[in-house]
Design a protein around this motif. Structure first.
Motif, short mmCIF file in Angstrom:
data_model
loop_
_atom_site.label_atom_id
_atom_site.label_comp_id
_atom_site.label_asym_id
_atom_site.label_seq_id
_atom_site.Cartn_x
_atom_site.Cartn_y
_atom_site.Cartn_z
N VAL A 49 0.86 -1.17 -0.02
CA VAL A 49 0.05 0.08 0.01
C VAL A 49 0.94 1.21 -0.21
CG1 VAL A 49 -1.47 1.33 1.40
CG2 VAL A 49 -1.97 -1.09 0.92
N VAL A 50 1.90 1.17 0.72
CA VAL A 50 2.67 2.52 0.91
C VAL A 50 3.52 2.74 -0.50
CG1 VAL A 50 4.90 3.31 1.83
CG2 VAL A 50 3.10 2.39 3.37
N ASN A 51 3.91 1.46 -1.04
CA ASN A 51 4.76 1.66 -2.35
C ASN A 51 4.18 1.61 -3.40
OD1 ASN A 51 7.17 1.69 -0.53
ND2 ASN A 51 7.21 -0.49 -0.25
N ARG A 52 2.79 1.37 -3.51
CA ARG A 52 2.04 1.39 -4.98
C ARG A 52 2.01 2.65 -5.55
NH1 ARG A 52 -2.03 2.70 -1.43
NH2 ARG A 52 -3.80 3.84 -1.95
N GLN A 53 2.17 2.67 -6.92
CA GLN A 53 2.00 3.94 -7.72
C GLN A 53 0.64 4.56 -7.35
OE1 GLN A 53 2.82 2.72 -11.72
NE2 GLN A 53 5.01 2.62 -11.43
#
Length: 212
Positions: A49-53
């Motif tokens: 969730v943090v790293n998604r585009q």
């Protein structure tokens, strides 16, 4: 010694089973528990969730780490905090000890079996859509309360001060573990402290680490 000094300190620790940094910190906290009166409540967090585009919706079925996260969520709901820890340890030994891919359902199923949850428990977790929201609720709590951006994130229960870390290379034991906790717990009470950091250039390469 005062009663307050002997009462267990309640600590919330957010983890994602994919993260080797959170894994080492979790093993350290389990060692701290042997030396200091500390109760750990395990909370979830999604690095995907943090790293998604931006604008990209996570894949809650086949996405990286979601099978493990959802199984952990159902474990906590049905079996409690200790059972969640047991499964987290099994997943960590697989991912960060044996270097298995816990994004694969079969690996999570083996960990669930090892944790005494039964062969069909992962299927139950994936069939129950509410397990997604349970993970997201924990994640949102960390972001909203502590402005968390990754794991490990640690805070005292009821506090709005939460820290990312400590990020450690090896896992302290005994009095070394306790001493590191004594210093860390001080910072967890300091709302004016925001960052204490050093470069990792001199750190040795990562070695597999398993829980004992």
């Amino acid at each position: 010694m005062s009663l307050e000094a002997t009462q267990p300190k309640k600590v919330n620790m957010h983890v994602d089973p994919l993260c080797p940094l959170a894994w080492r910190t979790a093993l350290w906290m389990r060692n701290v528990r042997q030396e200091r009166p500390v109760d750990i409540t395990w909370k979830l967090f999604s690095l995907e969730v943090v790293n998604r585009q931006e604008g990209v919706q996570p894949d809650y079925v086949n996405g990286r780490g979601w099978t493990a996260l959802r199984t952990l969520a159902l474990t906590r709901r049905q079996k409690g905090n200790e059972a969640l820890e047991k499964l987290y340890v099994a997943l960590g030994n697989a991912a960060h000890g044996r270097k298995e891919n816990i994004s694969e359902r079969s690996v999570v199923e083996a960990a669930a079996q090892e944790a005494g949850l039964g062969s069909d428990f992962v299927a139950q977790a994936l069939a129950d859509e509410s397990t997604v929201q349970e993970v997201l609720n924990d994640h949102k709590e960390a972001v909203d309360r502590y402005a968390a951006f990754g794991v490990p994130t640690i805070a005292f229960e009821g506090s709005t001060v939460g820290f990312y870390g400590p990020v450690i290379h090896s896992v302290p034991e005994g009095e070394e573990a306790a001493t590191l906790w004594d210093h860390t717990s001080y910072f967890l009470t300091q709302p004016n402290v925001f960052e204490l950091k050093r470069d990792r250039a001199q750190a040795p390469s990562w070695e597999p680490v398993s829980a004992k």
